[in-house]
Design a protein around this motif. Sequence first.
Motif, PDB file in Angstrom:
ATOM      1  N   LEU A  15       0.836  -1.197   0.000  1.00 51.71           N
ATOM      2  CA  LEU A  15       0.000   0.000   0.000  1.00 51.71           C
ATOM      3  C   LEU A  15       0.872   1.247   0.000  1.00 51.71           C
ATOM      4  O   LEU A  15       1.002   1.931   1.001  1.00 51.71           O
ATOM      5  CB  LEU A  15      -0.911  -0.002   1.233  1.00 51.71           C
ATOM      6  CG  LEU A  15      -1.919   1.116   1.319  1.00 51.71           C
ATOM      7  CD1 LEU A  15      -2.928   1.026   0.187  1.00 51.71           C
ATOM      8  CD2 LEU A  15      -2.634   1.070   2.649  1.00 51.71           C
ATOM      9  N   PRO A  16       1.503   1.542  -1.132  1.00 45.05           N
ATOM     10  CA  PRO A  16       2.358   2.726  -1.158  1.00 45.05           C
ATOM     11  C   PRO A  16       1.523   4.000  -1.058  1.00 45.05           C
ATOM     12  O   PRO A  16       0.504   4.144  -1.730  1.00 45.05           O
ATOM     13  CB  PRO A  16       3.068   2.624  -2.509  1.00 45.05           C
ATOM     14  CG  PRO A  16       2.169   1.785  -3.351  1.00 45.05           C
ATOM     15  CD  PRO A  16       1.439   0.857  -2.412  1.00 45.05           C
ATOM     16  N   LEU A 101      -8.514   1.562  -1.301  1.00 43.26           N
ATOM     17  CA  LEU A 101      -9.074   2.541  -0.374  1.00 43.26           C
ATOM     18  C   LEU A 101      -9.359   1.912   0.993  1.00 43.26           C
ATOM     19  O   LEU A 101      -9.105   2.522   2.033  1.00 43.26           O
ATOM     20  CB  LEU A 101     -10.353   3.156  -0.955  1.00 43.26           C
ATOM     21  CG  LEU A 101     -10.162   4.046  -2.172  1.00 43.26           C
ATOM     22  CD1 LEU A 101     -11.505   4.331  -2.832  1.00 43.26           C
ATOM     23  CD2 LEU A 101      -9.463   5.328  -1.794  1.00 43.26           C
ATOM     24  N   ALA A 102      -9.878   0.688   0.992  1.00 39.27           N
ATOM     25  CA  ALA A 102     -10.168   0.000   2.257  1.00 39.27           C
ATOM     26  C   ALA A 102      -8.885  -0.258   3.036  1.00 39.27           C
ATOM     27  O   ALA A 102      -8.844  -0.068   4.262  1.00 39.27           O
ATOM     28  CB  ALA A 102     -10.917  -1.303   1.991  1.00 39.27           C
ATOM     29  N   GLU A 103      -7.842  -0.680   2.331  1.00 35.58           N
ATOM     30  CA  GLU A 103      -6.554  -0.907   2.995  1.00 35.58           C
ATOM     31  C   GLU A 103      -6.012   0.399   3.579  1.00 35.58           C
ATOM     32  O   GLU A 103      -5.514   0.430   4.705  1.00 35.58           O
ATOM     33  CB  GLU A 103      -5.544  -1.502   2.008  1.00 35.58           C
ATOM     34  CG  GLU A 103      -5.868  -2.889   1.533  1.00 35.58           C
ATOM     35  CD  GLU A 103      -5.522  -3.962   2.542  1.00 35.58           C
ATOM     36  OE1 GLU A 103      -4.752  -3.700   3.474  1.00 35.58           O
ATOM     37  OE2 GLU A 103      -6.041  -5.079   2.380  1.00 35.58           O
ATOM     38  N   ARG A 107      -5.452   1.205   7.559  1.00 38.99           N
ATOM     39  CA  ARG A 107      -4.152   1.594   8.118  1.00 38.99           C
ATOM     40  C   ARG A 107      -4.238   2.861   8.940  1.00 38.99           C
ATOM     41  O   ARG A 107      -3.544   3.016   9.938  1.00 38.99           O
ATOM     42  CB  ARG A 107      -3.163   1.837   6.972  1.00 38.99           C
ATOM     43  CG  ARG A 107      -2.133   0.776   6.861  1.00 38.99           C
ATOM     44  CD  ARG A 107      -1.237   1.064   5.717  1.00 38.99           C
ATOM     45  NE  ARG A 107       0.025   1.598   6.190  1.00 38.99           N
ATOM     46  CZ  ARG A 107       0.966   2.018   5.390  1.00 38.99           C
ATOM     47  NH1 ARG A 107       0.792   1.996   4.100  1.00 38.99           N
ATOM     48  NH2 ARG A 107       2.088   2.469   5.877  1.00 38.99           N
ATOM     49  N   GLN A 108      -5.089   3.780   8.507  1.00 40.97           N
ATOM     50  CA  GLN A 108      -5.174   5.075   9.170  1.00 40.97           C
ATOM     51  C   GLN A 108      -6.112   5.068  10.376  1.00 40.97           C
ATOM     52  O   GLN A 108      -5.962   5.888  11.276  1.00 40.97           O
ATOM     53  CB  GLN A 108      -5.663   6.131   8.182  1.00 40.97           C
ATOM     54  CG  GLN A 108      -4.704   6.362   7.039  1.00 40.97           C
ATOM     55  CD  GLN A 108      -5.280   7.283   6.016  1.00 40.97           C
ATOM     56  OE1 GLN A 108      -5.636   8.406   6.347  1.00 40.97           O
ATOM     57  NE2 GLN A 108      -5.380   6.831   4.787  1.00 40.97           N
ATOM     58  N   MET A 116     -14.144  -1.834   6.412  1.00 41.73           N
ATOM     59  CA  MET A 116     -13.928  -0.644   5.582  1.00 41.73           C
ATOM     60  C   MET A 116     -14.365  -0.902   4.142  1.00 41.73           C
ATOM     61  O   MET A 116     -14.949  -0.045   3.499  1.00 41.73           O
ATOM     62  CB  MET A 116     -12.458  -0.221   5.602  1.00 41.73           C
ATOM     63  CG  MET A 116     -11.981   0.369   6.911  1.00 41.73           C
ATOM     64  SD  MET A 116     -13.013   1.693   7.592  1.00 41.73           S
ATOM     65  CE  MET A 116     -13.175   2.803   6.244  1.00 41.73           C
ATOM     66  N   ARG A 117     -14.086  -2.104   3.632  1.00 35.00           N
ATOM     67  CA  ARG A 117     -14.472  -2.443   2.261  1.00 35.00           C
ATOM     68  C   ARG A 117     -15.999  -2.381   2.121  1.00 35.00           C
ATOM     69  O   ARG A 117     -16.517  -1.813   1.156  1.00 35.00           O
ATOM     70  CB  ARG A 117     -13.958  -3.824   1.893  1.00 35.00           C
ATOM     71  CG  ARG A 117     -14.218  -4.211   0.449  1.00 35.00           C
ATOM     72  CD  ARG A 117     -13.743  -5.630   0.170  1.00 35.00           C
ATOM     73  NE  ARG A 117     -12.327  -5.806   0.454  1.00 35.00           N
ATOM     74  CZ  ARG A 117     -11.365  -5.633  -0.442  1.00 35.00           C
ATOM     75  NH1 ARG A 117     -11.660  -5.281  -1.658  1.00 35.00           N
ATOM     76  NH2 ARG A 117     -10.111  -5.815  -0.107  1.00 35.00           N
ATOM     77  N   ALA A 118     -16.713  -2.932   3.086  1.00 37.59           N
ATOM     78  CA  ALA A 118     -18.184  -2.910   3.043  1.00 37.59           C
ATOM     79  C   ALA A 118     -18.708  -1.482   3.110  1.00 37.59           C
ATOM     80  O   ALA A 118     -19.630  -1.106   2.377  1.00 37.59           O
ATOM     81  CB  ALA A 118     -18.752  -3.750   4.180  1.00 37.59           C
ATOM     82  N   GLN A 119     -18.117  -0.685   3.981  1.00 38.62           N
ATOM     83  CA  GLN A 119     -18.573   0.695   4.125  1.00 38.62           C
ATOM     84  C   GLN A 119     -18.259   1.519   2.874  1.00 38.62           C
ATOM     85  O   GLN A 119     -19.113   2.252   2.362  1.00 38.62           O
ATOM     86  CB  GLN A 119     -17.914   1.320   5.346  1.00 38.62           C
ATOM     87  CG  GLN A 119     -18.485   2.643   5.741  1.00 38.62           C
ATOM     88  CD  GLN A 119     -17.928   3.125   7.070  1.00 38.62           C
ATOM     89  OE1 GLN A 119     -16.786   2.828   7.419  1.00 38.62           O
ATOM     90  NE2 GLN A 119     -18.737   3.851   7.805  1.00 38.62           N
TER      91      GLN A 119
END
Length: 131
Positions: A15-16, A101-103, A107-108, A116-119
């Motif tokens: 995830l750069p 985006l979910a990753e 991380r944040q 996060m992926r579902a949201q």
Amino acid sequence: DSRLAAIKQTADSLLPMKPTYGHYIDGAEVVGGHEMLEVRSPFDQSLVTTVAAAKAADVDVAVAAAAAAFADGRWSGLQPRQRARVLLKTAQLLTDEIGWLAEAESRQTGRCVREMRAQLARLPEWLPHFS
């Protein structure tokens, strides 16, 4: 601690992220002259990135740029079908990047990637509705 370092190294390679993010105003990133805020991982408190802090003047510039884009017809002058194409393309791009985006959000924020992926998967649904 070596396991934590290995996990972080793996996350960084998968995830750069840019080291610094500014504000996007009128199609360009504005970085200089802003106080920068650190974004840290709740997992290990490592620095994820830095982001520009917005002040009232930054909001004024962004609102003025949006008003100008509307007034000069860049958006308002497009035919409804053209605006729909832009919104639909944006929805597709969001859908294509949901995993990344979910990753990034995980991380944040420390929330589960699955959550996060579902949201985030709901975001692209709004754009076709308004197109």
